[in-house]
Structure formats: structure tokens, C-alpha cells
Design a protein around this motif. Sequence first.
Motif, PDB file in Angstrom:
ATOM      1  N   UNK A   1       0.832  -1.204   0.000  1.00 21.23           N
ATOM      2  CA  UNK A   1       0.000   0.000   0.000  1.00 21.23           C
ATOM      3  C   UNK A   1       0.865   1.252   0.000  1.00 21.23           C
ATOM      4  N   UNK A   2       1.914   1.245   0.830  1.00 20.68           N
ATOM      5  CA  UNK A   2       2.755   2.424   0.962  1.00 20.68           C
ATOM      6  C   UNK A   2       3.403   2.813  -0.361  1.00 20.68           C
ATOM      7  N   UNK A   3       3.795   1.840  -1.166  1.00 19.78           N
ATOM      8  CA  UNK A   3       4.472   2.134  -2.420  1.00 19.78           C
ATOM      9  C   UNK A   3       3.503   2.302  -3.588  1.00 19.78           C
ATOM     10  N   UNK A   4       2.190   2.139  -3.333  1.00 21.88           N
ATOM     11  CA  UNK A   4       1.220   2.220  -4.425  1.00 21.88           C
ATOM     12  C   UNK A   4       1.030   3.635  -4.941  1.00 21.88           C
ATOM     13  N   UNK A   5       1.200   4.623  -4.069  1.00 21.53           N
ATOM     14  CA  UNK A   5       1.094   6.025  -4.494  1.00 21.53           C
ATOM     15  C   UNK A   5       1.629   6.914  -3.386  1.00 21.53           C
TER      16      UNK A   5
ATOM     17  N   UNK B   1      10.358   2.820  -8.984  1.00 21.16           N
ATOM     18  CA  UNK B   1      10.004   3.450 -10.259  1.00 21.16           C
ATOM     19  C   UNK B   1       8.595   4.040 -10.232  1.00 21.16           C
ATOM     20  N   UNK B   2       7.655   3.351  -9.591  1.00 18.46           N
ATOM     21  CA  UNK B   2       6.266   3.792  -9.637  1.00 18.46           C
ATOM     22  C   UNK B   2       6.074   5.164  -9.021  1.00 18.46           C
ATOM     23  N   UNK B   3       6.616   5.364  -7.815  1.00 13.29           N
ATOM     24  CA  UNK B   3       6.392   6.637  -7.122  1.00 13.29           C
ATOM     25  C   UNK B   3       7.591   7.564  -7.173  1.00 13.29           C
TER      26      UNK B   3
END
Length: 581
Positions: free
Chosen positions: A117-121, A162-164
Motif C-alpha cells: 500500500x505504501x508504495x502504491x502512491x 520506479x512507480x512513485x
Amino acid sequence: MISRVSHPWWKEATIYQVYPASFKDSNDDGWGDIPGLVSKIDYLHDLGVDVVWLSPMFESPQADMGYDISDYQKVYARYGTVQDVDNLVEACHSRGMKLILDLVVNHTSKEHEWFKESRSSRDNPKRDWYIWKPARYDANGNRKPPTNWRSYFAGGTWTWDELTQEYYLHLYASDQPDLNWDSESCRQAIYDNTMRFWLDRGVDGFRVDTVNKYSKRTDFVDATITDPKSEWQPAPDMWCNGPRIHEFLKEMNSQVLDHYDVVTVGELSNTPDPERVLDYVKASERELNMIFQFDMIRLGTGDGFGSKYVFKPWKLSEMKTLVERWQKFIEGTDGWTTVFCENHDNGRAVSRFGSDKPEHWENSAKMIALWQATLTGTLFLYQGQEIGMTNMPATWPIEEYKDIESNNFYQEAARSSDVREKDRVMDGLRILARDHSRIPFQWDSSVNAGFTSPNTEPWMRVHDDACKINVASQVNDRQSVLSFYKKMMTLRKRHADIFVHGTFQLLDKINEDVFSYIKHSADGSRRAFVVLNFSDSRKELPALNECLSDSSDWQLLVGTTRNKREEGVLNAFEGRVYVDF
């Protein structure tokens, strides 16, 4: 007559650490499990164990042998189920024993739902449950991590997402992102998910992993360059004993631990100052009941970072100084301490502090038992210590070393421009590696040493000497290492006023062969004289003769040798205890 004083139950307890992957395999898959441990509870009870400490058995991808937890309320399938843990609690309690678990809450696995969850956005409610920082850029526009800190497992402490488009902090492997204890909602989730869940099931406390790393400095500045050869620099002052650590531990007690009759023992690294350690274990401060301080057990290692596995020969006088310091630092206080010389993160004591040569192995193992059993504090034993298990053979290649830390350090050395570095690190690993303590437990002389069936390949190679060093060969031998441990644990409890609670007086600090000290009972009415020959040759002992010539009626309480004793002379690796009561 021995006076009895009421003490918390955990002070006189003997606590035995089980590394579950390597203790006993019950279903022949080559991996130890909780039902296997339950099947051996009577062995531990007969040994004299009061508390079983079970190393992490939680759901985990096993990047770091379970210290990367992906679900605190599930059990890794190869270990068993939550019901199996309940069965273990019952097996211990029905025998008057207790069970403590590892509390690993400085970090989680990157596979934990919290981290996903933390790295999702960047705006996820759990974003601040971990430590995220933007990149830095050099003059050429190249992306760089937020700091130059070196990880405990080699390499840096930051991994790019990479995502965030930010870095996350991990003091250990990149698979183990650090939790952000500055987030109150994160702390509350820790208390509820990782502590109350198991305490309500009857668990009797925790060994608290990496306990002084929860509070980091928040300025996130580069560490001073102390290793010019490396891009990454040791920085424990950035994350050990941080500004809010005592606040966090007091909160953990007031909100959770104070509501149960439990024990806590913290893993306290990079804290060499006794006054700072005392801050954690003062009963009046209500933080931890006791801690593991690692100065003595880290003899021979480097700085814990780049040179950790470059072995540094040590002198007995150095050991004496460290033992004296950590025996005496609680005297006159309401603090408490621990006694240990083995755990899952270090080589075997016989190989490191005695000798595993065949002619000295038994005496060394018994001497270590006598030494440990006569020191003040709560006694911790590690599985296999009681039968004198030794380091892996020096002939085993790096392929037999399974630990992430061992392999990371070896690979780093292999990449070094110094062609000698790989050999230096390999030599150090042969003495110091964490792998030595993790090979399968040696129950008997059969193929696979009774750890798993003869037709099953164990997850880690069984020791070549398992046919000689095992429980079955020792359990009925009154002169064996195992029998001697049982004897010493009985004597320790019988004379707890001296050995568990007594004060420590070091003698002959500069002698590099013989370690001798006097233990005084808490009320000053009784004494014990302990003398240990840490060398591989006979030694005359003027300090012993001097002590025995005073007006007291000194009597031999226990000794390690099978052979006839000579007063005033100790055989190689012989130990004795004399008393004047």
C-alpha cells in the motif's frame, strides 16, 4: 543457609533459542518445523530449560530467513500453522515452561501488505508507514540516493521505486524496508498486529529484534567518509539510539506489555557505553527487562560493516575487560543483564573461544558451560550449544553458505580491486559467519543426524562430525558435554544468589591464558572462585593457590575434567569452581 529473595521469574530462568528451520523436521521436507519442536519439548525440559525462544516463524519470503515478515499473524507454511504455535504454547505451559517469540518490527518484508500500500502512491494513507525520500542529483544530473549510508548486508541503504519515483530506506536487505516509527498510526498497527495478537494467544514475551533502531535521525545527512574505498559509509549514529527511542519503548510498555506478565530482551547493537545501555534496562524506566550487548560476542569481527568478516585476532585480556564491564554495569542499580556466547548470528563458541580440535573439543565445550553458568544475569543458550556443536568444516566452499549476509559480503569482496580481499573475507567467514549456527541440529549419528529422514535432502548441509557430536551419543554418558550442561544449570539455580544475582570481581586482568574471578553472593555471605584455562596447554595458577591459602574453607564444587585433578595446575581448557560455604 541460602537466603531467598523474591525476583521476577525471568531473572533465574534459562532461555533456550530455537532456530526452527534447523531444529527438527517432522514431515521429511528437509526443513525444520514447529511440530518437530513440540516433539522435542521433553528434551528441552529434561535439559533444564525454563523458556523457549522461537526465532521468526511468521509468513515470509525468506530473503533473510524469516526476518523479512510479510504477515505477522500467519505462520510460514513450512513451519506449520497458528494452531501449531498454540500447541507449542500448551506443550511449554503444561511442563511449567514458557514461550517467547521474535518481535521483528524495525522493518517488514517488501511483500507485506503495508508496504504494498505504501508504495502504491505518494498519497496512500500508509505512505508514511515507511521512510521515503526524493533522489539527489549530482552536477551532471545523475540520480543519487538520499544519503551515502552503508547497509548491514553490504551495499547502500536506499532502493529506488520506479512507480512513485522515490527511494525507500532499508538498513538491511532491499527486501526489508524500514518501518517509520514516527508515524503514530504505524505504531498502533504494530502494537495490535504483532504484539497483542500473540500475547492474547498465551505467548510469554518477546526477544525484540534491532530494538534501538526504531528512531532514526530525521535530517538524513551523509555519513563521514571512513572507508575511502567504498561508495557507502557506515552510519549507525544516524539510526541507533535515536531521539525518540525511549519514548517509543515506554509507549510500547504502557499500551501493551504492562497488561501482561511477560519478559522482553532487546537486541541492542552499536551501544558500547554502559550508561546508555542502562537507560534501556532500568526497571524504574519500564522499557526493556534486559538486552543483548554484543561487545564480547563480536570479538574477532571488524567494524560490523565493510570489514566485518576480516577476522581480527583477539587476546584473553580483551575478553576479560568486556566481560567485567558488562557484568558490573548493573551493580548498584535496578537494571538487569544477560549471559550468552552463542546465537543465530554468530559462529559457534567452541570454535571461536575454545578449540574444536578433537583433543580439546570436550574440555572446551565444558569450560564454556562452566563460564556461562557462573556469570550474573539471565542465561541464554543456543540450540546445539549444550552438545558442543562446532563451526562448519573449513573445507566447505562458499556454496555451502546460505546466509544473505555471508554471500553479500563474499560477492562484494570478489568485486574488489584488491585480489586478496576475497580470501580474507572467506577466511573470516570460516570463523564468524552466521551460517555456522544454522546447520541442522545433531540428534544422532544416522544420515542427516536425525534432523530429517535419511532419504531427504536437508535445506542446509549436515555437519561432517554429526556422527561424533550428537545428543544420542551424550544423553546417557554422565561425563558428556550434555550431562555437564545439565549439571551446571542445576548448580546455577541451586546457588542462584551467587551465580545469577551475585557481584563479579575480576582477578589477574593481564593473564592471557587464564580467566579467573570471584562471585560474591548478593548479601556478601558466600563466595565462589571460578578459574578457566583458555589455552591449549597446562598452566600453573598462582592466583588459585593464593586464593585457596586464605582462611576460608574452600571446597571444589565442580570441575570440567574427566581426569584426575592437580591442585594448582589446570589442564588445557579446564575449568573449576571452588566455594567457601
